[in-house]
Design a protein around this motif. Structure first.
Motif, PDB file in Angstrom:
ATOM      1  N   ASN A 178      29.039  83.699  72.747  1.00  0.00           N
ATOM      2  CA  ASN A 178      29.798  82.445  72.793  1.00  0.00           C
ATOM      3  C   ASN A 178      30.174  82.055  74.222  1.00  0.00           C
ATOM      4  O   ASN A 178      30.963  81.128  74.430  1.00  0.00           O
ATOM      5  N   THR A 179      29.619  82.754  75.207  1.00  0.00           N
ATOM      6  CA  THR A 179      29.867  82.387  76.606  1.00  0.00           C
ATOM      7  C   THR A 179      28.674  81.683  77.235  1.00  0.00           C
ATOM      8  O   THR A 179      28.726  81.323  78.411  1.00  0.00           O
ATOM      9  N   SER A 180      27.624  81.490  76.462  1.00  0.00           N
ATOM     10  CA  SER A 180      26.428  80.856  77.025  1.00  0.00           C
ATOM     11  C   SER A 180      26.644  79.360  77.213  1.00  0.00           C
ATOM     12  O   SER A 180      27.455  78.737  76.530  1.00  0.00           O
ATOM     13  N   ARG A 181      25.904  78.769  78.142  1.00  0.00           N
ATOM     14  CA  ARG A 181      25.998  77.319  78.378  1.00  0.00           C
ATOM     15  C   ARG A 181      25.469  76.539  77.183  1.00  0.00           C
ATOM     16  O   ARG A 181      25.953  75.455  76.878  1.00  0.00           O
ATOM     17  N   THR A 182      24.495  77.102  76.488  1.00  0.00           N
ATOM     18  CA  THR A 182      23.988  76.432  75.288  1.00  0.00           C
ATOM     19  C   THR A 182      25.077  76.316  74.237  1.00  0.00           C
ATOM     20  O   THR A 182      25.238  75.261  73.606  1.00  0.00           O
ATOM     21  N   TYR A 183      25.836  77.390  74.041  1.00  0.00           N
ATOM     22  CA  TYR A 183      26.907  77.330  73.044  1.00  0.00           C
ATOM     23  C   TYR A 183      27.963  76.304  73.433  1.00  0.00           C
ATOM     24  O   TYR A 183      28.447  75.549  72.578  1.00  0.00           O
ATOM     25  N   ASP A 184      28.331  76.240  74.712  1.00  0.00           N
ATOM     26  CA  ASP A 184      29.338  75.265  75.144  1.00  0.00           C
ATOM     27  C   ASP A 184      28.843  73.841  74.899  1.00  0.00           C
ATOM     28  O   ASP A 184      29.600  72.972  74.445  1.00  0.00           O
ATOM     29  N   THR A 185      27.565  73.604  75.179  1.00  0.00           N
ATOM     30  CA  THR A 185      26.986  72.279  74.913  1.00  0.00           C
ATOM     31  C   THR A 185      26.983  71.983  73.417  1.00  0.00           C
ATOM     32  O   THR A 185      27.360  70.882  72.979  1.00  0.00           O
ATOM     33  N   TYR A 186      26.587  72.947  72.629  1.00  0.00           N
ATOM     34  CA  TYR A 186      26.551  72.813  71.159  1.00  0.00           C
ATOM     35  C   TYR A 186      27.949  72.513  70.620  1.00  0.00           C
ATOM     36  O   TYR A 186      28.124  71.645  69.759  1.00  0.00           O
ATOM     37  N   ARG A 187      28.967  73.217  71.154  1.00  0.00           N
ATOM     38  CA  ARG A 187      30.344  73.005  70.705  1.00  0.00           C
ATOM     39  C   ARG A 187      30.817  71.591  71.026  1.00  0.00           C
ATOM     40  O   ARG A 187      31.430  70.921  70.181  1.00  0.00           O
ATOM     41  N   ARG A 188      30.522  71.115  72.219  1.00  0.00           N
ATOM     42  CA  ARG A 188      30.960  69.771  72.603  1.00  0.00           C
ATOM     43  C   ARG A 188      30.267  68.707  71.756  1.00  0.00           C
ATOM     44  O   ARG A 188      30.891  67.719  71.346  1.00  0.00           O
ATOM     45  N   VAL A 189      28.985  68.875  71.488  1.00  0.00           N
ATOM     46  CA  VAL A 189      28.267  67.923  70.629  1.00  0.00           C
ATOM     47  C   VAL A 189      28.833  67.966  69.206  1.00  0.00           C
ATOM     48  O   VAL A 189      29.036  66.922  68.574  1.00  0.00           O
ATOM     49  N   ALA A 190      29.100  69.164  68.715  1.00  0.00           N
ATOM     50  CA  ALA A 190      29.671  69.305  67.371  1.00  0.00           C
ATOM     51  C   ALA A 190      31.027  68.614  67.270  1.00  0.00           C
ATOM     52  O   ALA A 190      31.367  68.036  66.234  1.00  0.00           O
ATOM     53  N   MET A 191      31.807  68.653  68.344  1.00  0.00           N
ATOM     54  CA  MET A 191      33.093  67.944  68.368  1.00  0.00           C
ATOM     55  C   MET A 191      32.878  66.451  68.131  1.00  0.00           C
ATOM     56  O   MET A 191      33.646  65.800  67.420  1.00  0.00           O
TER      57      MET A 191
END
Length: 423
Positions: free
Chosen positions: A185-198
């Motif tokens: 959950n520290t990867s840049r892909t996950y952060d991007t995925y989380r922001r899009v999901a928001m």
């Protein structure tokens, strides 16, 4: 009087009316204006937006909650101290401005900003997630506590974590879902995925598995994003994202395209939002358990009507919940399934839903709407030079089509206050 000259908030101001101003209430307004003139907050947590800081703020904050106001509007004046207090409370919970920012726009002074969001009534409260405006205006309570609760809810992580692949098999098959198979959950892909999901959490469901939970689904040190459509009614296939999974715009575009289907279900909860898109509706009314008709309708739209998606909104509707439009068409639940177009002026019934699969039938129905043929034939009977076998309508000459029912679900033009030209 400027926005900063406000009266102190009291409990009587916690309720913000959401209907138009009354010309009979100006005595009360004068009282408020006198009291408001003694209020001048200097430490408000709300940012005063203008052309110099608005774009930069929405580009660098995950969540921006904007109050579009007008000084001449009494409801704007009533809301001002409440919104300021809410901004202070929310800043206490989310002090990092890159996470949450509350601000306000004077819509008269900065019309270039308000016109961008088609603001025409005041106050309008708009949420902007990661630079993208949420379609629905805020219509909840007008208290600092209600605003805080709303923002806290918006900041919740919408991604559900699974801990074993077998959990994926039990995910609701009636939903359109996205699944991330990721290393951590520290990867840049996950952060991007989380922001899009928001941004899209109101439309789709999001899941993720880390490490051992998804190891067999992706190569070492490579994160995967996958889409799974609704298994019960969709004709789409599973798909894996092939772009740059660390690029927010690329991931947002891909997920948004998949998340919002070509054929959507209309409900009383989303009807207002759909009417705001401004396109006529073509609706399949069906029994709640009639999945076959929905699938057939989806198939026809995807195979024959893709070229019409910018001119009409394709919808399905539960015929039991939307019984009133059926009655408006002279039909009832026993006549389901039915297909109709609502142009926001009139409703037009497709003569036989069982013929939806016949190539060209629904396409001609849409073409006849845009050419005006549907309306003409309701008033004057079939065109004398047309082929009777192609006529869609059989109403007697001189009849009028039923009026639109879905336009009544559209947003009121005076829900909050007077429009400026009515002042």
């Amino acid at each position: 009087m400027t926005y900063s000259n406000r009266r102190p908030r009291n409990k009587e101001m916690s309720f913000m009316p959401q209907r138009s101003c009354s010309r009979k209430s100006w005595g009360i307004v004068l009282f408020y204006l006198v009291v408001i003139s003694f209020y001048n907050p200097t430490d408000s947590g709300a940012v005063e937006f203008d052309e110099s800081n608005f774009d930069a703020t929405i580009a660098h904050s995950e969540l921006v909650f904007v109050n579009f106001y007008a000084d001449w509007c009494r409801f704007s004046n009533l809301l001002a101290p409440i919104f300021d207090e809410a901004a202070d409370k929310i800043s206490g919970v989310f002090p990092d401005k890159t996470k949450v920012t509350l601000g306000r726009v004077d819509s008269d002074k900065h019309s270039s900003i308000s016109s961008r969001y088609k603001i025409s009534k005041y106050p309008t409260l708009k949420l902007i997630r990661n630079g993208v405006p949420v379609k629905k205006e805020y219509r909840g309570g007008r208290t600092p506590e209600a605003f805080l609760e709303y923002i806290v809810k918006q900041m919740e992580n919408p991604i559900h974590e699974f801990h074993h692949l077998r959990e994926v098999l039990s995910i609701d098959e009636t939903k359109r879902i996205f699944i991330g198979y990721m290393t951590s959950n520290t990867s840049r892909t996950y952060d991007t995925y989380r922001r899009v999901a928001m941004n899209l959490k109101d439309d789709c469901a999001f899941y993720v598995g880390f490490g051992e939970a998804s190891r067999t689904m992706h190569p070492p040190d490579v994160d995967i994003l996958a889409f799974r459509p609704d298994r019960t009614t969709s004709v789409e296939l599973d798909e894996t994202f092939k772009g740059n999974s660390e690029n927010f715009d690329e991931v947002l575009t891909w997920i948004q395209t998949k998340c919002v289907p070509l054929v959507r279900e209309i409900t009383f909860e989303n009807a207002e939002e759909l009417t705001e898109e401004g396109l006529p509706f073509m609706i399949l009314f069906h029994n709640p358990d009639d999945k076959d008709s929905i699938r057939r309708y989806n198939q026809v739209v995807h195979e024959q009507l893709m070229g019409e998606k910018h001119a009409i909104t394709f919808l399905t509707a539960d015929g039991k919940r939307f019984a009133h439009p059926l009655h408006h068409l002279g039909k009832s639940e026993k006549d389901l399934p039915l297909i109709a177009i609502d142009s926001f002026r009139h409703m037009y019934l497709f003569p036989d839903a069982s013929q939806m699969d016949i190539p060209g039938k629904l396409k001609n129905f849409i073409a006849d709407l845009h050419s005006g043929k549907l309306h003409r034939e309701f008033h004057y009977g079939p065109d004398p030079n047309s082929d009777p076998s192609n006529d869609l309508l059989t109403q007697p000459k001189g009849t009028s089509p039923p009026e639109s029912t879905f336009k009544k679900l559209a947003p009121s033009s005076n829900r909050y206050t007077l429009l400026k030209d009515e002042f």
